[in-house]
Write a protein that holds these residues in place. Sequence first.
Motif, mmCIF file in Angstrom:
data_model
loop_
_atom_site.group_PDB
_atom_site.id
_atom_site.type_symbol
_atom_site.label_atom_id
_atom_site.label_comp_id
_atom_site.label_asym_id
_atom_site.label_seq_id
_atom_site.Cartn_x
_atom_site.Cartn_y
_atom_site.Cartn_z
ATOM 1 N N ALA C 51 -7.092 22.597 6.951
ATOM 2 C CA ALA C 51 -7.802 21.781 7.933
ATOM 3 C C ALA C 51 -8.563 20.642 7.279
ATOM 4 C CB ALA C 51 -8.766 22.651 8.734
ATOM 5 N N ILE C 78 -4.234 17.433 12.487
ATOM 6 C CA ILE C 78 -4.326 18.851 12.786
ATOM 7 C C ILE C 78 -5.329 19.074 13.912
ATOM 8 C CG2 ILE C 78 -3.634 19.739 10.531
ATOM 9 C CD1 ILE C 78 -7.183 19.809 10.994
ATOM 10 N N MET C 80 -7.781 22.488 15.474
ATOM 11 C CA MET C 80 -8.146 23.852 15.088
ATOM 12 C C MET C 80 -8.830 24.580 16.244
ATOM 13 S SD MET C 80 -9.845 24.909 11.534
ATOM 14 C CE MET C 80 -10.582 26.472 11.162
ATOM 15 N N PHE C 82 -11.280 27.722 16.822
ATOM 16 C CA PHE C 82 -12.161 28.554 16.007
ATOM 17 C C PHE C 82 -12.348 29.942 16.608
ATOM 18 C CE2 PHE C 82 -13.210 24.289 14.814
ATOM 19 C CZ PHE C 82 -13.502 24.361 13.476
ATOM 20 N N ARG C 147 -8.557 21.922 24.030
ATOM 21 C CA ARG C 147 -9.124 20.859 23.217
ATOM 22 C C ARG C 147 -8.159 20.472 22.092
ATOM 23 N NH1 ARG C 147 -15.084 22.001 21.042
ATOM 24 N NH2 ARG C 147 -13.949 23.218 19.537
ATOM 25 N N ASP C 159 -7.939 30.134 13.969
ATOM 26 C CA ASP C 159 -8.694 30.996 13.055
ATOM 27 C C ASP C 159 -9.179 32.225 13.833
ATOM 28 O OD1 ASP C 159 -10.080 32.131 11.059
ATOM 29 O OD2 ASP C 159 -11.593 30.556 10.858
#
Lengths: 411, 392, 364
Positions: C51, C78, C80, C82, C147, C159
């Motif tokens: 990331a 990228i 991500m 969380f 998002r 993650d």
Amino acid sequence: MNPALLGLFTIIIGVGGCLGYFYFSNILLDKVIFPATGKNAGRNINRAEKVRPWLFLAPAIIALGLYLAYPVFATIWLSLTDRSQGNAFVGLANYRQMGLDPKFWEALSNNMLWLIVVPAASTGFGLLAAQLTDRISWGSFAKSIIFMPMAISFVGAAVIFKLVYDARPEGTNQIGILNAIWLQFDGGFWSIVILRVLPVVIMLAIAALSAWLVWVVAQPVFQPERERPGPLVSVVRIVAALAAAFVVIACLRGLVGAVTGTYPYGEAQQWLTIPFWNSFFLMIVLIWIQTGFAMVILSAALRGIPEETIEAAIIDGANPLQIFFSIKMPQIASTIVVVWTTITIVVLKVFDIVYAMTNGQWQTQVLANYMYDKLFRANDWGVGSAAAMVIMLLVTPILVWNVYNARKEMR
Amino acid sequence: MDGMAGGKTSLSWVVNISVVLLVALWLFPTAGLFISSFRTADQISTSGWWASMFPQEQNQTLRTDTPGDPADIPQIDDVYTIDGNLFVAEGQAPDVESVQATISVWGTGSRNIDAYQPGDTADLGDGEAITVQSNGDYVWTSAEPQSGRGQRVFTTAVTPPEFTLDNYRNVLFNPNNREGMAKAFFNTLTVTIPATIIPILIAAFAAYALAWMDFPGRALLIAAVVGLLVVPLQLALIPLLRLHNEIGIGKGYLGVWLAHTGFGLPLAIYLLRNYMVGLPRDIIENARVDGATDFQIFTKIILPLSYPALASFAIFQFLWTWNDLLVALVFLIDSSGDTTVMTKQIVELLGTRGGNWEILATSAFVSIAVPLLVFFSLQRFLVRGLLAGSVK
Amino acid sequence: MATLKLTDVAKTYGGTIDVLKNINLDIKTGELIVFVGPSGCGKSTLLRMIAGLEKISGGELQIDGRVVNNIPPAQRGIAMVFQSYALYPHMTVRDNMTFALKLAKKSKAEIDAAVAKAAKILQLEPYLDRLPKALSGGQRQRVAIGRSIVRDPKVYLFDEPLSNLDAALRVATRIEIAQLKESMPESTMIYVTHDQVEAMTLASRIVVLANKGIAQVGTPLQLYERPENEFVAQFIGSPAMNLLAGEIVETGPQTTIKLIGGGTALANVPTQAADKGLKVNVGVRPEDLTAVNDDAPYIFEGKVNITEALGEVTLLYFDRVGDNDAVIGKLPGIHTGLRGTSVRMTAQPDKVQIFHNGQSLHYR
């Protein structure tokens, strides 16, 4: 009796009395009034449980009522009576008399200035210090130092800053650091950079920030339908926006002054006697004290921000400034409000600094000192109480807000 | 944390330098007072405290020893000769060996204070002459026996940094000093300790009731406490003073203790209740199942567990009462001035001794030393209390 | 629409403490790669290095053939998701989703279109003007995914996205993620988890991380059927694979192993004559063990210590024999009355693994 002995005696009497009261009143309740034995045991226990909270609360309620609640009403009454006429009811005569006193308006306008500058500067510096010290290895030491003035009395701080502002006659060494620095300026290049360019930049920055604040605060009120706040919040927002707009105008005027004004280079200044500006030199003392408070609270709030939201913002492409203003600031907004209001209350009550440094001379009067003046020097209880009521009135919105929030939280 | 590595070191430099500046800005005012309290009146009034760390050039007017009886003046080669050391003669050094100043130039008149170098001999007219060495040693010769006062010498000397404890001796331990701080110190202490302990006790019981006992009107009482937190104590001054006078307390310690107790209670109750409410319910219910009464639960379980909150409030109240001026002015200090506290004493000094910084600085530092000590040793509790006490 | 290439990637803290080293990995467009491993194995660190949230201490990371070691996260293409969702608490769902696009100065029409599309996929339309605190855990999770989607990234990074959900919701969301992947066959995803069920069900390939490096890369079935080493063998599958010590007695296309405790195992693993006498561990999954009659050849014999009837299967916990770990067997159906009895068990030769020094002989 020796006061120290008297003190010791009082501690023993006071502490022993308190403990004794709580202990014996409970014994009395459980063993004598509603004994938990006999045929009424069950009912008696219930009754005792109903009475007990009030036993625990009684001393506090009496003290709070007598020392804080009663005086509010007594002061209202005093402000409506005249001592010299045998405490006769005189309606709003005291307020009228106060309204005709130019010193009162001076105190009020100074207080307004204090109310804008001190909370803003303390919170601003506190936020800066919190943000900076959290990023370095010796941050906790730096925090201690900036926090330290919290322990120093207003009077002690007044002496400290009197030394900073001290002025000596021409020809002798200056021992006040402000004048020593001032005399280094001679109108040359660095004087222009530091005394003209730097203030202009700072004031532009503050003006820009305030203008942004005006927009942020006022914008929701003018939103059509969607998510428009209620009427009360709208009023608060408008008032806050007006205050911020006032700051913008003040900054722009100050900016003009910084560019066009003439500076008395080479002359030691009696800083506390320069009208208008001397109020700022007094405010510096309070800002110096309150910044540590703001820093400690805001630092805790900043550390409470979930790290992952910041990482998410990094991935979303925010730069450090955008992260600060779009992600961090909104998340600590409620804490900023708390810090701001707490400092506002301190400002409204500020007395010692003005009393010790100028005693309201040279147009530095503030409400609390004005009130003290009227109460204990002029012995005019009516006008003094009226001034106290003005302070109370200024505190009331915060009081209501706090109570509202506390009740909301309890639910 | 700024995502990528580039520019990180330069940024950390900016941060470090900014913090150094902030710390300096916040430390300097106090440091100035602290350092000034260890300097003599002369030193303070002739140079800024920031110069005291370095050797400094000082202009002084010194006199030689008074000649005394002409018959006692030694004659060397038919010349009346007086020798000695200027600094010793002025009492600035006990003997020649301990003179630390170094004279760079000197003169014999106020118009030309830099007329001579060390070792030069100045002609004083009428057969008189004087030689001054850099360490202040002088030889004053004359054809006639010298008379009157000692010869004046205008010196410009570099003196090493010098600090003294005399100010503290004078302010704290000089029984003849009517403006001393010793009495005010004890008065402040007398005000502070009961005014700190009593509200804690009262507040702790009230906080327990508000946190863990169920009764009608509890929410209202809590709201009232939150409201009273911000009531300006200015409002209380006149009504309470009148009350104290009516019930016969008048101005005095009892009045000030009661006043501080009353004014400190809202914060104390608020802080302690917030803390106690956060204690695990299981512990209290377990104790109740075990058969403990409310009084026992409070004293045996709640009080010991609430120790951090108690400490926090104690520090607040201590600092507040120690540093207070207004409450003491109104409720304690009468016209006799016997019960004056340190803050009041300092304000008096600011009026009467506005220019005597050695007295002011020392007195002020005596009064802020104790809070600073408390602050640095118990900062942890103070921070915790602040975080818990600011109304959310 | 992106490939990733990790070459000798390493992570050290303070220059001395190794967290990861020698990570070599090729990820193709459209793959869903799952990093799995015990806690502290560095799987999250590896994801954060991809990331750009952690500096890469050594080696090279390429995305679409471009070295991105020193490219800031936002420019790596990228997105991500969380573990704690990391929604901006002060922004509405819509603002949360558009924050990155606004920062990238996308046009309003573009932003609206992207939000509408993502909201439709994730069924978030009714919640667009709500604050995160007014949403349930599952809804928040979907906003976090949304998002990512609006940014249309080359690579999606997850993650441990399901670890904050309760068990039922976790299964539902897992299926949603699988469907999401189906609907975006071109997108590359990297998914970190410690839950092997998530790994087995979602992954096109699994990367097992252990001991600062990669233990095995492969499809879920490869990992299950042919683990490269004892670590992977025991990490994948529940209960873990049984390991029994023994010695090779017959070699060839099939290998016979004499086990401590008297049993004999036959494995479809080719060996050479030189391997005769080699000390090995034989690995058999509990579900592959079957009970045999007294006179048939058996791999293992032991006294049943405890049985656990789970309904569709019954777990048998045997007493320890020799230095071996206690063996566990898994029999279909419900079996009662086995406790305290002695049972002999065997397995099909193609289900038997042989490990020497921890490494599978199959991959030799």
